[in-house]
Design an enzyme around this catalytic site. Structure first.
Site, PDB file in Angstrom:
ATOM      1  N   CYS A  55       0.324   3.201   1.964  1.00  0.00           N
ATOM      2  CA  CYS A  55       0.626   3.786   3.506  1.00  0.00           C
ATOM      3  C   CYS A  55       1.929   3.311   3.786  1.00  0.00           C
ATOM      4  O   CYS A  55       2.082   3.674   5.004  1.00  0.00           O
ATOM      5  CB  CYS A  55      -0.595   3.019   4.090  1.00  0.00           C
ATOM      6  SG  CYS A  55      -2.060   3.793   4.076  1.00  0.00           S
ATOM      7  N   ARG A 106      -0.374  12.775  -0.514  1.00  0.00           N
ATOM      8  CA  ARG A 106       0.416  11.702  -0.879  1.00  0.00           C
ATOM      9  C   ARG A 106       1.083  12.178  -2.472  1.00  0.00           C
ATOM     10  O   ARG A 106       0.177  12.714  -3.134  1.00  0.00           O
ATOM     11  CB  ARG A 106      -0.285  10.441  -1.011  1.00  0.00           C
ATOM     12  CG  ARG A 106      -0.768   9.979  -0.112  1.00  0.00           C
ATOM     13  CD  ARG A 106      -0.441   8.432  -0.094  1.00  0.00           C
ATOM     14  NE  ARG A 106      -0.833   7.436   1.128  1.00  0.00           N
ATOM     15  CZ  ARG A 106      -0.004   7.458   2.129  1.00  0.00           C
ATOM     16  NH1 ARG A 106       1.079   8.306   2.124  1.00  0.00           N
ATOM     17  NH2 ARG A 106      -0.268   6.839   3.176  1.00  0.00           N
ATOM     18  N   TYR A 162      -0.773  -0.072  10.001  1.00  0.00           N
ATOM     19  CA  TYR A 162      -1.164  -0.821   8.538  1.00  0.00           C
ATOM     20  C   TYR A 162       0.039  -0.593   7.719  1.00  0.00           C
ATOM     21  O   TYR A 162       0.461  -1.769   7.115  1.00  0.00           O
ATOM     22  CB  TYR A 162      -2.472  -0.170   8.033  1.00  0.00           C
ATOM     23  CG  TYR A 162      -2.833  -0.745   6.680  1.00  0.00           C
ATOM     24  CD1 TYR A 162      -3.267  -1.823   6.264  1.00  0.00           C
ATOM     25  CD2 TYR A 162      -2.797   0.217   5.664  1.00  0.00           C
ATOM     26  CE1 TYR A 162      -3.928  -2.173   5.199  1.00  0.00           C
ATOM     27  CE2 TYR A 162      -3.140   0.044   4.433  1.00  0.00           C
ATOM     28  CZ  TYR A 162      -3.902  -1.399   3.948  1.00  0.00           C
ATOM     29  OH  TYR A 162      -4.072  -1.660   2.778  1.00  0.00           O
ATOM     30  N   ASN A 212      -5.358   4.513  -3.173  1.00  0.00           N
ATOM     31  CA  ASN A 212      -6.851   4.342  -2.950  1.00  0.00           C
ATOM     32  C   ASN A 212      -7.433   3.594  -4.023  1.00  0.00           C
ATOM     33  O   ASN A 212      -7.413   4.275  -5.361  1.00  0.00           O
ATOM     34  CB  ASN A 212      -7.562   5.601  -2.535  1.00  0.00           C
ATOM     35  CG  ASN A 212      -7.209   6.035  -1.106  1.00  0.00           C
ATOM     36  OD1 ASN A 212      -7.496   5.311  -0.171  1.00  0.00           O
ATOM     37  ND2 ASN A 212      -6.444   6.953  -1.031  1.00  0.00           N
ATOM     38  N   SER A 246       0.696  -1.348   0.087  1.00  0.00           N
ATOM     39  CA  SER A 246      -0.019  -0.099  -0.091  1.00  0.00           C
ATOM     40  C   SER A 246       0.761   1.314  -0.074  1.00  0.00           C
ATOM     41  O   SER A 246       1.939   1.356   0.717  1.00  0.00           O
ATOM     42  CB  SER A 246      -0.856  -0.141   1.267  1.00  0.00           C
ATOM     43  OG  SER A 246      -1.280   1.162   1.610  1.00  0.00           O
TER      44      SER A 246
HETATM   45  P1  NAD Z   1     -11.055  -6.190   1.056  1.00  0.00           P
HETATM   46  O1  NAD Z   1     -11.332  -6.130   2.754  1.00  0.00           O
HETATM   47  O2  NAD Z   1     -12.255  -6.073   0.461  1.00  0.00           O
HETATM   48  O3  NAD Z   1     -10.486  -7.654   0.872  1.00  0.00           O
HETATM   49  C1  NAD Z   1      -9.781  -8.793   1.816  1.00  0.00           C
HETATM   50  C2  NAD Z   1     -10.123  -9.857   1.886  1.00  0.00           C
HETATM   51  O4  NAD Z   1      -9.244 -10.395   2.743  1.00  0.00           O
HETATM   52  C3  NAD Z   1     -11.701  -9.695   2.578  1.00  0.00           C
HETATM   53  O5  NAD Z   1     -12.569 -10.589   1.608  1.00  0.00           O
HETATM   54  C4  NAD Z   1     -11.502 -10.805   3.995  1.00  0.00           C
HETATM   55  O6  NAD Z   1     -12.466 -11.601   4.287  1.00  0.00           O
HETATM   56  C5  NAD Z   1     -10.147 -11.434   3.430  1.00  0.00           C
HETATM   57  N1  NAD Z   1      -9.598 -11.893   4.542  1.00  0.00           N
HETATM   58  C6  NAD Z   1      -9.197 -11.412   5.859  1.00  0.00           C
HETATM   59  N2  NAD Z   1      -8.872 -12.290   6.799  1.00  0.00           N
HETATM   60  C7  NAD Z   1      -8.569 -13.296   6.031  1.00  0.00           C
HETATM   61  C8  NAD Z   1      -8.372 -14.509   6.571  1.00  0.00           C
HETATM   62  N3  NAD Z   1      -7.604 -14.481   7.956  1.00  0.00           N
HETATM   63  N4  NAD Z   1      -8.034 -15.581   5.872  1.00  0.00           N
HETATM   64  C9  NAD Z   1      -8.663 -15.690   4.368  1.00  0.00           C
HETATM   65  N5  NAD Z   1      -9.267 -14.321   4.259  1.00  0.00           N
HETATM   66  C10 NAD Z   1      -9.129 -13.189   4.958  1.00  0.00           C
HETATM   67  O7  NAD Z   1      -9.778  -5.219   0.772  1.00  0.00           O
HETATM   68  P2  NAD Z   1      -9.383  -4.790  -0.723  1.00  0.00           P
HETATM   69  O8  NAD Z   1      -9.807  -3.482  -0.729  1.00  0.00           O
HETATM   70  O9  NAD Z   1      -9.777  -5.945  -1.641  1.00  0.00           O
HETATM   71  O10 NAD Z   1      -8.005  -4.988  -0.538  1.00  0.00           O
HETATM   72  C11 NAD Z   1      -7.124  -6.260  -1.074  1.00  0.00           C
HETATM   73  C12 NAD Z   1      -5.660  -5.838  -0.714  1.00  0.00           C
HETATM   74  O11 NAD Z   1      -5.080  -4.668  -1.340  1.00  0.00           O
HETATM   75  C13 NAD Z   1      -5.364  -5.970   0.826  1.00  0.00           C
HETATM   76  O12 NAD Z   1      -4.138  -6.445   0.923  1.00  0.00           O
HETATM   77  C14 NAD Z   1      -5.127  -4.415   0.970  1.00  0.00           C
HETATM   78  O13 NAD Z   1      -4.493  -4.127   2.264  1.00  0.00           O
HETATM   79  C15 NAD Z   1      -4.655  -3.945  -0.194  1.00  0.00           C
HETATM   80  N6  NAD Z   1      -4.806  -2.328  -0.556  1.00  0.00           N
HETATM   81  C16 NAD Z   1      -6.148  -2.080  -0.696  1.00  0.00           C
HETATM   82  C17 NAD Z   1      -6.327  -0.586  -1.067  1.00  0.00           C
HETATM   83  C18 NAD Z   1      -7.862  -0.155  -1.559  1.00  0.00           C
HETATM   84  O14 NAD Z   1      -7.836   1.167  -1.724  1.00  0.00           O
HETATM   85  N7  NAD Z   1      -8.874  -1.039  -1.443  1.00  0.00           N
HETATM   86  C19 NAD Z   1      -5.166   0.022  -0.896  1.00  0.00           C
HETATM   87  C20 NAD Z   1      -4.093  -0.121  -0.472  1.00  0.00           C
HETATM   88  C21 NAD Z   1      -3.835  -1.504  -0.444  1.00  0.00           C
END
Ligand code: NAD
Length: 322
Positions: free
Chosen positions: A122, A282, A148, A177, A120
């Site tokens: 972040c 950012r 995070y 994001n 990220s």
């Molecule tokens: P999201 O929360 O929609 O998806 C993450 C998924 O991980 C969820 O469905 C959740 O149920 C699953 N999960 C959590 N704990 C788990 C476990 N113990 N076992 C199995 N599954 C588990 O988030 P997202 O927005 O789709 O993000 C996906 C990735 O991208 C993440 O690593 C997030 O940190 C990263 N990210 C997202 C953004 C954004 O803007 N959405 C920005 C930067 C980084």
């Protein structure tokens, strides 16, 4: 036929990535604690597993006929917007670290060829709005704004260590994001674009909505289709170490509200209230991801034009239910 494992396939970016891989003719297994909330998964096989447990990760990385997957996309995380990031530090540090530790270890040991990790923006320090762009190397000396970001840095470093020791190619994306249809839009884990779309969909024309902070924090927002394209390109490239993926269109939170209100066709007034905002600004380079042909196709206006109607339909559905 190429085979891919998508961890976090029940979540926002993971479920869209599954759709992309299916279009590219992969056999796909999705793994998550839960199935996708808003539409049926397109994965050939979907297994509900808790990836904090090593034995579940070991099971996940072996495909049909007990062969290691060609490609593993690790997007599972205990994750949310700023409200969640600031209130669930222990859960983020523990749950996401456990998932990442066991997933990269199990993948490397099993003989997976390519491993993608979703990091990220972040990981970067706070910035002033007019500072020059940060390159990927400038994540160090490290000073992320929240836990995070620290967990992401640790997971990046661990994945790189495994790439040095084992025969596994690791690709690390640092996402900005990301927003779009079928993302979390309520419940406390939603991110700013979805939360603001919801507030504006709920508000009557001419009314006021509450916005956390002073509305001046600068961010760029990347539409989901652009992000998924970037993930796919990066996974199949030779780029090692962290790679930023994000659109170069920086706007303040107030400008984001105005864009959504314009798409909604509503006159919306803003009331700034206290709340977790995160960093002030950012600004990072996208030269590396651009060097392999990635280009954002969706302006903020176009992306919101596709996202707002979806959030509005969810708001209306929820209203009818109550
Ligand atoms: P999201 O929360 O929609 O998806 C993450 C998924 O991980 C969820 O469905 C959740 O149920 C699953 N999960 C959590 N704990 C788990 C476990 N113990 N076992 C199995 N599954 C588990 O988030 P997202 O927005 O789709 O993000 C996906 C990735 O991208 C993440 O690593 C997030 O940190 C990263 N990210 C997202 C953004 C954004 O803007 N959405 C920005 C930067 C980084």
């Amino acid at each position: 036929m190429r085979e891919a494992l998508v961890c976090g396939a029940g979540g926002f970016i993971g479920s869209h990535l599954v759709k992309k891989l299916k279009k590219m003719d992969y056999w796909v297994r999705g793994v998550d604690l839960k199935r996708p909330e808003f539409s049926e998964t397109e994965a050939d096989e979907f297994i509900q597993l808790d990836l904090r447990e090593q034995e579940n990760c070991e099971r996940a990385v072996l495909s049909r006929k007990s062969r290691p997957f060609d490609e593993v996309y690790q997007l599972a995380a205990d994750m949310g917007g700023m409200g969640f990031i600031h209130s669930a530090e222990c859960e983020i540090m523990r749950n996401s670290a456990l998932i990442n530790i066991h997933m990269v270890h199990s993948s490397a040991k099993a003989g997976v060829k390519r491993y993608f990790f979703s990091s990220s923006a972040c990981v970067y320090r706070d910035m002033e709005a007019d500072e020059p762009e940060l390159s990927e190397e400038e994540a160090y000396p490290a000073l992320p704004d929240n836990e995070y970001g620290w967990e992401k840095l640790y997971a990046e470093r661990m994945a790189m260590a495994y790439a040095r020791k084992y025969d596994i190619k690791v690709r690390l994306a640092r996402f900005q994001n990301c927003y779009g249809p079928e993302g979390t839009w309520r419940g406390g884990r939603e991110k700013a674009p979805a939360a603001l779309c919801r507030k504006i969909a709920e508000a009557e024309d001419g009314r006021e909505i509450e916005v956390w902070g002073d509305g001046k924090a600068m961010r760029a927002y990347t539409y989901i289709d652009d992000m998924v394209e970037g993930i796919y390109l990066l996974m199949h490239s030779d780029l090692e170490n962290g790679v930023n993926i994000g659109r170069r269109e920086y706007v303040s939170v107030d400008e984001l509200v105005k864009t959504i209100a314009c798409v909604a066709g509503k006159d919306i007034k803003i009331k700034h209230v206290k709340g977790p905002v995160g960093v002030q600004a950012r600004n990072f380079t996208i030269d590396r991801i651009s060097s392999i042909g990635w280009k954002s196709k969706y302006s903020l206006r176009e992306g919101i034009g596709r996202t707002y109607p979806w959030v509005k339909s969810q708001v209306e559905k929820a209203r009818k239910k109550n």
